[in-house]
Enzyme design. Structure first.
Site, PDB file in Angstrom:
ATOM      1  N   THR A  27      25.982 -28.962  -3.292  1.00  0.00           N
ATOM      2  CA  THR A  27      24.714 -28.289  -3.558  1.00  0.00           C
ATOM      3  C   THR A  27      23.605 -29.340  -3.631  1.00  0.00           C
ATOM      4  O   THR A  27      23.873 -30.540  -3.678  1.00  0.00           O
ATOM      5  CB  THR A  27      24.745 -27.517  -4.894  1.00  0.00           C
ATOM      6  OG1 THR A  27      24.765 -28.449  -5.983  1.00  0.00           O
ATOM      7  CG2 THR A  27      25.961 -26.607  -4.990  1.00  0.00           C
ATOM      8  N   ALA A  60      27.046 -31.559  -7.805  1.00  0.00           N
ATOM      9  CA  ALA A  60      25.819 -31.110  -8.454  1.00  0.00           C
ATOM     10  C   ALA A  60      24.856 -32.284  -8.483  1.00  0.00           C
ATOM     11  O   ALA A  60      25.185 -33.350  -9.015  1.00  0.00           O
ATOM     12  CB  ALA A  60      26.118 -30.612  -9.863  1.00  0.00           C
ATOM     13  N   VAL A  86      28.973 -35.826  -9.435  1.00  0.00           N
ATOM     14  CA  VAL A  86      27.535 -36.073  -9.559  1.00  0.00           C
ATOM     15  C   VAL A  86      26.988 -36.557  -8.216  1.00  0.00           C
ATOM     16  O   VAL A  86      27.505 -37.514  -7.633  1.00  0.00           O
ATOM     17  CB  VAL A  86      27.247 -37.115 -10.656  1.00  0.00           C
ATOM     18  CG1 VAL A  86      25.750 -37.390 -10.747  1.00  0.00           C
ATOM     19  CG2 VAL A  86      27.801 -36.639 -11.997  1.00  0.00           C
ATOM     20  N   LYS A  87      25.954 -35.894  -7.754  1.00  0.00           N
ATOM     21  CA  LYS A  87      25.361 -36.251  -6.460  1.00  0.00           C
ATOM     22  C   LYS A  87      24.089 -37.054  -6.702  1.00  0.00           C
ATOM     23  O   LYS A  87      23.185 -36.604  -7.416  1.00  0.00           O
ATOM     24  CB  LYS A  87      25.050 -34.971  -5.678  1.00  0.00           C
ATOM     25  CG  LYS A  87      24.788 -35.164  -4.196  1.00  0.00           C
ATOM     26  CD  LYS A  87      24.659 -33.789  -3.541  1.00  0.00           C
ATOM     27  CE  LYS A  87      24.440 -33.890  -2.052  1.00  0.00           C
ATOM     28  NZ  LYS A  87      24.220 -32.545  -1.454  1.00  0.00           N
ATOM     29  N   LEU A  88      24.034 -38.250  -6.118  1.00  0.00           N
ATOM     30  CA  LEU A  88      22.896 -39.149  -6.305  1.00  0.00           C
ATOM     31  C   LEU A  88      22.404 -39.647  -4.952  1.00  0.00           C
ATOM     32  O   LEU A  88      23.195 -39.841  -4.025  1.00  0.00           O
ATOM     33  CB  LEU A  88      23.291 -40.351  -7.164  1.00  0.00           C
ATOM     34  CG  LEU A  88      23.736 -40.090  -8.608  1.00  0.00           C
ATOM     35  CD1 LEU A  88      24.170 -41.386  -9.260  1.00  0.00           C
ATOM     36  CD2 LEU A  88      22.608 -39.438  -9.407  1.00  0.00           C
TER      37      LEU A  88
END
Length: 222
Positions: A27, A60, A86-88
């Site tokens: 997402t 996310a 965790v999306k960075l």
């Protein structure tokens, strides 16, 4: 190659999951906005996706812009459910946050990758996934598939899938998905509309229509 769906729409996720080929979800803030979601419910929505996809990785994305903010938000997102990743973004702040989160055992999907060097730096920082984009290269008349090929090769030269998996992202068509598979991408993350198209072919449609017509003849209905 594993199929992820690139959406925040719960109904799309449920449908893709029912097909038996869903291996994860990605997402981002834009996809969440398309659901009509509000800021106050962002984490709750990510939790609902994680619960719907129990055991499957759900990326996310942090919206923080500082290293400290990314670390703080990353810890909070990861604490929502064990399958949240965790999306960075790839940047100095994102790399530093990835390095810290990885040391804490928190999985990171580093996104907005457009070069081999970016991908390798993300791997070195401890990213569990790297997401090179394909379609956005095509948008500026450059070779997105060629860039993906270089990134896949470089990552496989120095890191195995137990360390970092490549997620082919910004895939717009079944052809993009097929090319990613042929190049050896570990994962393709695909919008729902493109995922639907991946199961379709005009010759399949023609064959199904012929079978139906012939069966009606057998039944005396035609």
């Amino acid at each position: 190659m594993k199929f992820f769906i690139d959406t925040a729409n719960l109904e799309e996720i449920k449908t893709a999951k029912s097909w038996g080929c869903l291996a994860g979800v990605t997402t981002n803030p834009s996809l969440y906005a398309k659901t009509g979601g509000k800021l106050a419910d962002f984490e709750g929505h990510m939790l609902r996706i994680a619960e719907l996809c129990e055991g499957l990785p759900v990326s996310a994305e942090s919206t923080a812009t500082t290293t400290e903010g990314m670390i703080e938000e990353g810890r909070r997102l990861a604490a929502l459910a064990p399958n949240i990743v965790v999306k960075l973004p790839i940047c100095a702040e994102g790399l530093a946050a990835t390095h810290q989160l990885a040391q804490e055992g928190i999985k990171v999907n580093m996104t907005l990758i457009f070069s081999v060097t970016q991908a390798l730096m993300a791997c070195s920082a401890g990213a569990r996934y790297v997401s090179p984009f394909v379609g956005r290269f095509d948008d500026i008349a450059e070779d997105g598939v060629g860039q993906l090929a270089d990134i896949i090769q470089a990552v496989k030269n120095y890191y195995g899938p137990d360390h970092t998996e490549v997620i082919a992202a910004s895939l717009r068509t079944p052809r993009h998905v097929a090319q990613a598979a042929l190049l050896g991408s570990d994962i393709a993350t695909v919008p729902f509309a493109a995922l639907e198209k991946c199961m379709r072919h005009p010759l399949t449609d023609r064959g199904l229509a012929a079978f139906e017509a012939d069966w009606k003849k057998v039944q005396g209905l035609a």
